[in-house]
Design a protein around this motif. Structure first.
Motif, mmCIF file in Angstrom:
data_model
loop_
_atom_site.group_PDB
_atom_site.id
_atom_site.type_symbol
_atom_site.label_atom_id
_atom_site.label_comp_id
_atom_site.label_asym_id
_atom_site.label_seq_id
_atom_site.Cartn_x
_atom_site.Cartn_y
_atom_site.Cartn_z
ATOM 1 N N ASP A 153 0.003 -19.335 -13.661
ATOM 2 C CA ASP A 153 0.885 -20.381 -13.151
ATOM 3 C C ASP A 153 0.505 -20.577 -11.683
ATOM 4 N N TYR A 195 3.126 -21.903 -9.140
ATOM 5 C CA TYR A 195 4.417 -21.200 -9.128
ATOM 6 C C TYR A 195 5.567 -22.074 -9.613
ATOM 7 N N ASP A 196 5.306 -22.946 -10.583
ATOM 8 C CA ASP A 196 6.347 -23.862 -11.045
ATOM 9 C C ASP A 196 6.605 -23.780 -12.547
ATOM 10 N N ASN A 255 9.466 -15.344 -15.039
ATOM 11 C CA ASN A 255 9.166 -15.476 -13.617
ATOM 12 C C ASN A 255 10.003 -14.546 -12.747
ATOM 13 N N ASP A 282 11.149 -12.268 -10.005
ATOM 14 C CA ASP A 282 10.669 -12.235 -8.621
ATOM 15 C C ASP A 282 11.183 -11.028 -7.839
ATOM 16 N N ASN A 342 6.977 -14.798 -5.006
ATOM 17 C CA ASN A 342 6.351 -15.883 -5.774
ATOM 18 C C ASN A 342 6.570 -15.741 -7.274
ATOM 19 N N ASN A 400 3.155 -14.711 -12.145
ATOM 20 C CA ASN A 400 2.344 -15.904 -12.372
ATOM 21 C C ASN A 400 1.036 -15.643 -13.112
#
Length: 199
Positions: A119, A122-123, A149, A151, A156, A159
């Motif tokens: 990714d 990072y979206d 995701n 964190d 970030n 990913n």
């Protein structure tokens, strides 16, 4: 047409748990032989070699992330981290890993093998190492609740894709931190002239 070819090779630069390198061949498409019968026709033969590497050294991230290290190792062999957009390839690799006992601590202490899924923005928009996006409606094999995701260890998030072998996930996909812990990794290497005879 599919063909499995396993080759074990050891190197002195890696610790004993990494001493096994296993190679797998996947053939697809139509094989055509030239008029002389000696040369294969790469445009008609799609053959990929998959290398399953045990966990990288702990210090592999001194100059790059663990994921970048895995990608660089694959590139040094002429390939990329494996693209598993095809369910048959995904299943074949997981079966191979299980049958060879590579899904345990003798090969991977940190529960996974990096694959060519990231990714980069990072979206939540994952792409394969060949540049193809993980599109809506395409084949995926995420573990339940993934990608999440997380964190907690990196702002970030997670990913980098892996085949996950923690808590009986048996190689389902997971988004992982790119530089939190060393992993095994799976390379995909083009081998267009591996075809030598007609089907």
């Amino acid at each position: 047409m599919r063909k499995d070819n396993i080759r074990k090779r050891s190197t002195s630069k890696i610790r004993p748990t990494m001493a096994v390198k296993l190679v797998l061949l996947f053939l697809s498409g139509v094989v055509l032989i030239s008029a002389k019968g000696k040369d294969c026709a790469p445009s008609f033969c799609s053959c990929k070699k998959y290398e399953v590497h045990c966990e990288m050294p702990e210090d592999a991230n001194k100059q790059m992330t663990y994921y970048e290290y895995a990608a660089a190792q694959c590139k040094s062999h002429g390939g990329v981290l494996a693209n598993l957009a095809d369910p048959d390839v995904d299943a074949m690799l997981k079966k191979f890993i299980a049958n060879e006992g590579l899904d345990g601590s003798a090969c991977i202490n940190n529960f996974g093998f990096f694959i060519g899924l990231t990714d980069p923005n990072y979206d939540g928009s994952f792409v394969w190492s060949n540049g193809n996006p993980l599109c809506q409606g395409c084949y995926t094999n995420w573990a339940p609740g993934e990608p999440n995701n997380n964190d907690k260890k990196d702002e970030n998030g997670q990913n980098c894709g892996q085949l996950w072998y923690r808590s009986n996930h048996n190689g389902l996909w997971d988004d992982e931190y790119c530089n939190e812990r060393p992993k095994g990794y799976v390379c995909e290497i083009p081998n267009n002239c591996c075809c030598s005879e007609t089907p």
